[in-house]
Enzyme design. Structure first.
Site, PDB file in Angstrom:
ATOM      1  N   THR A  13       0.821  -1.213   0.000  1.00 16.87           N
ATOM      2  CA  THR A  13       0.000   0.000   0.000  1.00 16.87           C
ATOM      3  C   THR A  13       0.859   1.269   0.000  1.00 16.87           C
ATOM      4  O   THR A  13       0.737   2.123  -0.877  1.00 16.87           O
ATOM      5  CB  THR A  13      -0.912  -0.007   1.255  1.00 16.87           C
ATOM      6  OG1 THR A  13      -1.609  -1.247   1.287  1.00 16.87           O
ATOM      7  CG2 THR A  13      -1.897   1.128   1.235  1.00 16.87           C
ATOM      8  N   ALA A  43      11.830  -3.827  -4.673  1.00 16.93           N
ATOM      9  CA  ALA A  43      11.834  -5.262  -4.340  1.00 16.93           C
ATOM     10  C   ALA A  43      10.548  -5.620  -3.609  1.00 16.93           C
ATOM     11  O   ALA A  43      10.130  -4.915  -2.684  1.00 16.93           O
ATOM     12  CB  ALA A  43      13.043  -5.587  -3.474  1.00 16.93           C
ATOM     13  N   GLU A 129       9.333   9.914   8.903  1.00 16.99           N
ATOM     14  CA  GLU A 129       8.112  10.721   9.053  1.00 16.99           C
ATOM     15  C   GLU A 129       6.847   9.867   8.958  1.00 16.99           C
ATOM     16  O   GLU A 129       5.856  10.098   9.652  1.00 16.99           O
ATOM     17  CB  GLU A 129       8.083  11.800   7.960  1.00 16.99           C
ATOM     18  CG  GLU A 129       6.965  12.791   8.094  1.00 16.99           C
ATOM     19  CD  GLU A 129       7.052  13.568   9.398  1.00 16.99           C
ATOM     20  OE1 GLU A 129       7.932  14.403   9.540  1.00 16.99           O
ATOM     21  OE2 GLU A 129       6.200  13.314  10.275  1.00 16.99           O
ATOM     22  N   VAL A 132       4.649   7.786  12.059  1.00 13.99           N
ATOM     23  CA  VAL A 132       3.641   8.310  13.000  1.00 13.99           C
ATOM     24  C   VAL A 132       2.715   9.275  12.271  1.00 13.99           C
ATOM     25  O   VAL A 132       3.172  10.201  11.592  1.00 13.99           O
ATOM     26  CB  VAL A 132       4.309   9.067  14.180  1.00 13.99           C
ATOM     27  CG1 VAL A 132       3.246   9.593  15.152  1.00 13.99           C
ATOM     28  CG2 VAL A 132       5.315   8.191  14.906  1.00 13.99           C
ATOM     29  N   GLY A 134       0.607   8.989   9.691  1.00 20.56           N
ATOM     30  CA  GLY A 134       0.354   8.932   8.237  1.00 20.56           C
ATOM     31  C   GLY A 134       0.919  10.144   7.517  1.00 20.56           C
ATOM     32  O   GLY A 134       2.127  10.337   7.441  1.00 20.56           O
ATOM     33  N   GLY A 187      -7.680  -0.497   3.334  1.00 11.90           N
ATOM     34  CA  GLY A 187      -6.210  -0.444   3.387  1.00 11.90           C
ATOM     35  C   GLY A 187      -5.667   0.365   4.552  1.00 11.90           C
ATOM     36  O   GLY A 187      -4.506   0.746   4.558  1.00 11.90           O
ATOM     37  N   LYS A 205       3.784   4.302  18.182  1.00 13.33           N
ATOM     38  CA  LYS A 205       3.913   5.680  17.702  1.00 13.33           C
ATOM     39  C   LYS A 205       4.197   6.637  18.860  1.00 13.33           C
ATOM     40  O   LYS A 205       5.013   7.553  18.743  1.00 13.33           O
ATOM     41  CB  LYS A 205       2.643   6.079  16.943  1.00 13.33           C
ATOM     42  CG  LYS A 205       2.504   5.276  15.638  1.00 13.33           C
ATOM     43  CD  LYS A 205       1.125   5.390  15.036  1.00 13.33           C
ATOM     44  CE  LYS A 205       1.019   4.611  13.738  1.00 13.33           C
ATOM     45  NZ  LYS A 205      -0.366   4.444  13.276  1.00 13.33           N
ATOM     46  N   GLY A 302      -3.318   5.138   5.055  1.00  9.60           N
ATOM     47  CA  GLY A 302      -3.716   5.157   3.645  1.00  9.60           C
ATOM     48  C   GLY A 302      -2.505   5.404   2.761  1.00  9.60           C
ATOM     49  O   GLY A 302      -1.522   6.022   3.188  1.00  9.60           O
TER      50      GLY A 302
HETATM   51  N1  HSE Z   1      -2.597   0.780  10.651  1.00  3.98           N
HETATM   52  C1  HSE Z   1      -2.147   2.097  10.906  1.00  3.98           C
HETATM   53  C2  HSE Z   1      -3.328   2.930  11.387  1.00  3.98           C
HETATM   54  C3  HSE Z   1      -1.589   2.675   9.631  1.00  3.98           C
HETATM   55  O1  HSE Z   1      -4.451   2.448  11.319  1.00  3.98           O
HETATM   56  O2  HSE Z   1      -3.149   4.027  11.867  1.00  3.98           O
HETATM   57  C4  HSE Z   1      -0.606   3.747   9.840  1.00  3.98           C
HETATM   58  O3  HSE Z   1       0.411   3.451  10.720  1.00  3.98           O
END
Ligand code: HSE
Length: 435
Positions: A13, A43, A129, A132, A134, A187, A205, A302
């Protein structure tokens, strides 16, 4: 124009979001950086699935060592997640003199010491970055924009999946399981989503953020964590009857001689700053001694938002390369190692108000038995809701307390296990923020 070559390990993703941004925004990226950022190799175990991105035929490989051994690659992006293989690739890449970009919060939270010292040893940069929040540039804010401050408070919604699930349970009355399935489908969730819903992802985080504050990795195991798996739509409904909503919060407070660092579901008043952070959004509120309060808000998961953070790191490192600098900002933002020994206050010491949902037999005297035990342990009741006899077998008895010590709550609940009028596990939610 100068060229910076990048190898990406992991084409899932976030990997595909990263490559898509590098290709689609190639013009502004190179204008801003002054170098072209070229994805030389990618890869992944699966190089057959169509990600909707046109790539030259020699870019994809199933062998990450092709990236690590390639002397023309300047930066390795690790996006496979997990601990063992990811750590191995990162350490080998650093040893080969390559800068590293990663989104791997679990690895940094649990093995940070090893990774940060390897970066120092091999004289390379580590940028993370995307680990934590997104697409929210909170690492950059802490390492740079707010670096003149001592930060004494952080309160965050740091897991998009659990926030999405709680929002769906609350706004659309979706059952927990169905909401989890949707988060996976979009996702947002890890696969499996266990770490998202049990508080571990948010604790990873929080550990990263707190480590940056002090310049030393916080011992991850000392962060208290609890997830949202036991919450039901009933809890959300009762919370709202009391004027609260339920959020999975990550909380840090500097108490002077110790810190609070904890992740758990919390009831927050409906007018609280976190109450309107819904869906896959994350928010991070922090307070510094000179800057005062700061608030960050955006998509916490995302492919596009997280890819945006990865690419920002690539741009930062490409600028460094262009200027012939190996490390401008050390991993935790301290040029001299932080000396503080971080003592995390045990959860038993916490003093707050509590929500309890007891499942009780609908017989006379139940309420007095429960309140008797609470009273014996110094826990004073603020408000009670008891629903009528429309429910079969047992009834929910729901209470809000005044402030009490967590150790007293633990004792009281242990005592109540012997009450035969209670028919199921008691749900406890800490209250954050007064009304
Ligand atoms: N699975 C994590 C979330 C994605 O839902 O925040 C980002 O770290």
């Amino acid at each position: 124009m100068d060229q910076v070559n990048v190898g990406v390990i992991g084409f899932g993703t976030v990997g595909s979001g990263t490559v898509e941004i590098l290709l689609k925004n190639r013009d502004i990226i190179s204008d801003r950086v002054g170098s072209e950022i070229i994805v030389k190799k990618i890869a992944d175990l699966d190089i057959v699935r169509d990600r909707g991105i046109a790539l030259a035929s020699d870019v994809l490989t199933t062998d990450p060592s092709e990236i690590i051994r390639d002397p023309s690659i300047d930066i390795v992006v690790e996006l496979i997640g997990g601990l063992t293989a990811a750590k191995d690739f990162i350490l080998k890449a650093m040893q080969a003199g390559k800068h590293v970009v990663t989104a791997n919060k679990a690895l940094l939270a649990e093995c940070g010491e090893e990774i940060y010292s390897a970066a120092g040893k091999y004289g390379v940069s580590l940028a993370y970055e995307a680990s934590v929040g997104g697409g929210i540039p909170v690492i950059r804010a802490l390492r740079e924009g707010l670096s003149a401050n001592r930060i004494h408070t952080i309160m965050g919604i740091l897991n998009g999946t659990s926030n999405y699930i709680l929002t769906e349970m609350s706004k659309n009355a979706l059952p927990y399981k169905k909401a989890v399935e949707e988060a996976i489908r979009f996702g947002y969730a890890e696969d499996p989503p266990t770490l998202d819903v049990n508080g571990t992802d948010a604790a990873h985080k929080l550990a990263i953020l707190v480590s940056i504050l002090f310049g030393v990795p916080v011992p991850f195991r000392s962060i208290y964590r609890e997830g949202i798996e036991c919450l039901t739509p009933d809890d959300i409904r009762f919370a709202s009857e009391f004027g609260y909503c339920i959020k999975l919060l990550a909380i840090f407070r500097n108490l002077g001689d110790a810190i609070e660092a904890r992740v758990h579901p919390a009831m927050v008043p409906l007018d609280h700053i976190m109450a309107n952070v819904n869906g896959v959004y994350n928010a991070i509120y922090l307070e510094g001694d000179f800057v005062g309060p700061n608030l960050y808000y955006g998509y916490g998961a995302g492919k596009k938002p997280t890819g945006s953070s990865v690419v920002a790191d690539l741009m930062h490192l490409s600028r460094q390369i262009r200027c012939g600098v190996s490390t401008l900002i050390p991993p935790l933002g301290y040029s001299r190692p932080g000396l503080m020994n971080i003592a995390v206050q045990p959860i038993e010491e916490l003093q707050t108000s509590y929500y309890f949902r007891f499942s009780a037999k609908d017989t006379p005297g139940v309420l007095s038995k429960i309140s008797g035990i609470l009273g014996e342990n110094g826990i004073s009741i603020y408000s009670v809701i008891q629903k009528g006899r429309d429910m079969v077998g047992s009834v929910p008895v729901v209470m809000l307390t005044h402030e009490a010590k967590e150790s007293s709550v633990i004792k009281a609940l242990a005592h109540m296990k012997h009450l035969e009028v209670l028919t199921d596990k008691t749900i406890t939610i800490r209250v954050e923020g007064s009304k």
